[in-house]
Design an enzyme around this catalytic site. Sequence first.
Site, PDB file in Angstrom:
ATOM      1  N   LYS A  50       0.843  -1.204   0.000  1.00  0.00           N
ATOM      2  CA  LYS A  50       0.000   0.000   0.000  1.00  0.00           C
ATOM      3  C   LYS A  50       0.878   1.255   0.000  1.00  0.00           C
ATOM      4  O   LYS A  50       2.090   1.177   0.275  1.00  0.00           O
ATOM      5  CB  LYS A  50      -0.921  -0.028   1.225  1.00  0.00           C
ATOM      6  CG  LYS A  50      -0.182  -0.034   2.555  1.00  0.00           C
ATOM      7  CD  LYS A  50      -1.094  -0.453   3.707  1.00  0.00           C
ATOM      8  CE  LYS A  50      -0.342  -0.430   5.021  1.00  0.00           C
ATOM      9  NZ  LYS A  50      -1.119  -1.030   6.115  1.00  0.00           N
ATOM     10  N   TYR A 279      15.239  30.839   4.817  1.00  0.00           N
ATOM     11  CA  TYR A 279      14.051  31.519   5.344  1.00  0.00           C
ATOM     12  C   TYR A 279      14.136  31.688   6.861  1.00  0.00           C
ATOM     13  O   TYR A 279      14.561  30.766   7.571  1.00  0.00           O
ATOM     14  CB  TYR A 279      12.802  30.683   5.063  1.00  0.00           C
ATOM     15  CG  TYR A 279      12.295  30.749   3.644  1.00  0.00           C
ATOM     16  CD1 TYR A 279      11.955  31.970   3.053  1.00  0.00           C
ATOM     17  CD2 TYR A 279      12.122  29.579   2.922  1.00  0.00           C
ATOM     18  CE1 TYR A 279      11.461  32.002   1.752  1.00  0.00           C
ATOM     19  CE2 TYR A 279      11.623  29.614   1.635  1.00  0.00           C
ATOM     20  CZ  TYR A 279      11.288  30.828   1.054  1.00  0.00           C
ATOM     21  OH  TYR A 279      10.797  30.863  -0.222  1.00  0.00           O
ATOM     22  N   MET A 327      10.757  24.295   0.193  1.00  0.00           N
ATOM     23  CA  MET A 327       9.932  23.332  -0.553  1.00  0.00           C
ATOM     24  C   MET A 327      10.776  22.488  -1.510  1.00  0.00           C
ATOM     25  O   MET A 327      10.547  21.294  -1.670  1.00  0.00           O
ATOM     26  CB  MET A 327       8.836  24.061  -1.332  1.00  0.00           C
ATOM     27  CG  MET A 327       7.823  23.111  -1.971  1.00  0.00           C
ATOM     28  SD  MET A 327       6.575  23.944  -2.957  1.00  0.00           S
ATOM     29  CE  MET A 327       5.627  24.790  -1.706  1.00  0.00           C
TER      30      MET A 327
HETATM   31  C1  LIG Z   1      -0.267  -2.021   6.677  1.00  0.00           C
HETATM   32  C2  LIG Z   1      -0.834  -3.250   7.222  1.00  0.00           C
HETATM   33  C3  LIG Z   1      -0.011  -4.350   7.518  1.00  0.00           C
HETATM   34  C4  LIG Z   1       1.499  -4.308   7.388  1.00  0.00           C
HETATM   35  O1  LIG Z   1       2.055  -3.727   8.530  1.00  0.00           O
HETATM   36  P1  LIG Z   1       3.644  -3.696   8.739  1.00  0.00           P
HETATM   37  O2  LIG Z   1       3.800  -3.169  10.116  1.00  0.00           O
HETATM   38  O3  LIG Z   1       4.180  -2.760   7.713  1.00  0.00           O
HETATM   39  O4  LIG Z   1       4.132  -5.071   8.551  1.00  0.00           O
HETATM   40  C5  LIG Z   1      -0.618  -5.515   7.951  1.00  0.00           C
HETATM   41  N1  LIG Z   1      -1.957  -5.597   8.096  1.00  0.00           N
HETATM   42  C6  LIG Z   1      -2.778  -4.550   7.848  1.00  0.00           C
HETATM   43  C7  LIG Z   1      -4.250  -4.704   8.049  1.00  0.00           C
HETATM   44  C8  LIG Z   1      -2.249  -3.350   7.416  1.00  0.00           C
HETATM   45  O5  LIG Z   1      -3.076  -2.326   7.163  1.00  0.00           O
END
Ligand SMILES: *Cc1c(COP(=O)(O)O)cnc(C)c1O
Length: 398
Positions: A50, A279, A327
């Site tokens: 993800k 800045y 930035m």
């Molecule tokens: C993101 C996620 C994981 C993975 O977690 P890690 O700590 O990166 O291994 C596992 N299960 C769910 C439901 C997640 O959302």
Amino acid sequence: MNPAGAAAAASAGTTGRATRAFVDLDAYAGNVRVARSLLSPATELMAVVKANGYGHGATMVAREALAAGATRLGVATVAEGTRLRGEGIDAPIVLLGPIDPTEARSALEMALELTVASEALLDAVAEAARSLPLTGAAGVHVKADTGMRRYGATPDEAVGLARRVAADPTLSLVGFSTHFAAADDADDRFTREQAERFERCLERLAEVGARPRYAHAANSAAALRSRRHDYDLVRAGIALYGLRPAPSVALAAGMKPVLSLRSRIARVIEVGPGETVGYGRTYRAERAERAALVPIGYGDGYRRGLSGKGWMGIGGRRAPVLGRVSMDQTVVALPDGVGAEIGDEVEILGDPAAGAPTADDLAGVLGTITYEVTTALSARVDRHFLRGGVPVAIEGMP
Ligand SMILES: *Cc1c(COP(=O)(O)O)cnc(C)c1O
């Protein structure tokens, strides 16, 4: 570059910019193999990709994971799953989190497995599964909230939902899952309590013959700490990127960081005594000193919280950030005796032996976790994917 070359680079989505991320595919594959070797042969491994593979580039990492022994991919949104399908990945992909019932149809059209925790979403999935010309039953995971109090149904509701899925011929009960709130905690009492509630659900499902193909609960932290919570499938994200889930959890032997970040010096600045940098004039030179301009800033995910606190590696030494991160640009001090010039390489994140901070170091400075450091890396930074140390693909702004 000639105009035709520039057009080709643009169409390949690369910018040719000096600021670039390197994703070591060998390291990632090695981490997947190490993770795989921890598990019993009957336990499968889901690679969680993800948030664009935690910033590393989801498609390349997903392909690598599947080739190295993972059997499923985990994503958070329908768009993330759709992108992987568009790249020709046909392995099972699980939507780990909540989606809106209005998204059920597009998720099933992309053959994504859904994680369901409400009657409302299950209604929408069942309706979409009936009306779509699917080749098989729609894959559903039911999630129980055993104490995280985030996504999931109460244990009683989850058992009811799973029974409903098992009884519906257009649906397939692929998974029954939960998520641990404190798997990285040295005190594992809460994790055990959650596991007991989870196992009680599994027993109730077994009693009524509603068996999920996969019971799953473990994230990286749980999997790195023990074999107690593997069940049929382990969902690993951060460990596969070679990063610890928390300072309290050690990686398995042989796991290595996958991401590094580099740029080149764009200007060498002779800062006079009493002059200020950047800045807000937060850094004032006491004496004449040399500094270097590096074309990276918070627009790239190099967070502004590193102002006056972070450092980069130049010539094998630490070059501290002077003043505020802007930035698009950051100024660092050139260490005494480092004769830097325009075009010299700067290691922004990577090998401490090169003077660079690790993702753990940057997380420490920022008061956050490595997950946030790597996912912050913006689309403006090209990802160069390495095999045998040589770039095999470059991915730029989508
Ligand atoms: C993101 C996620 C994981 C993975 O977690 P890690 O700590 O990166 O291994 C596992 N299960 C769910 C439901 C997640 O959302």
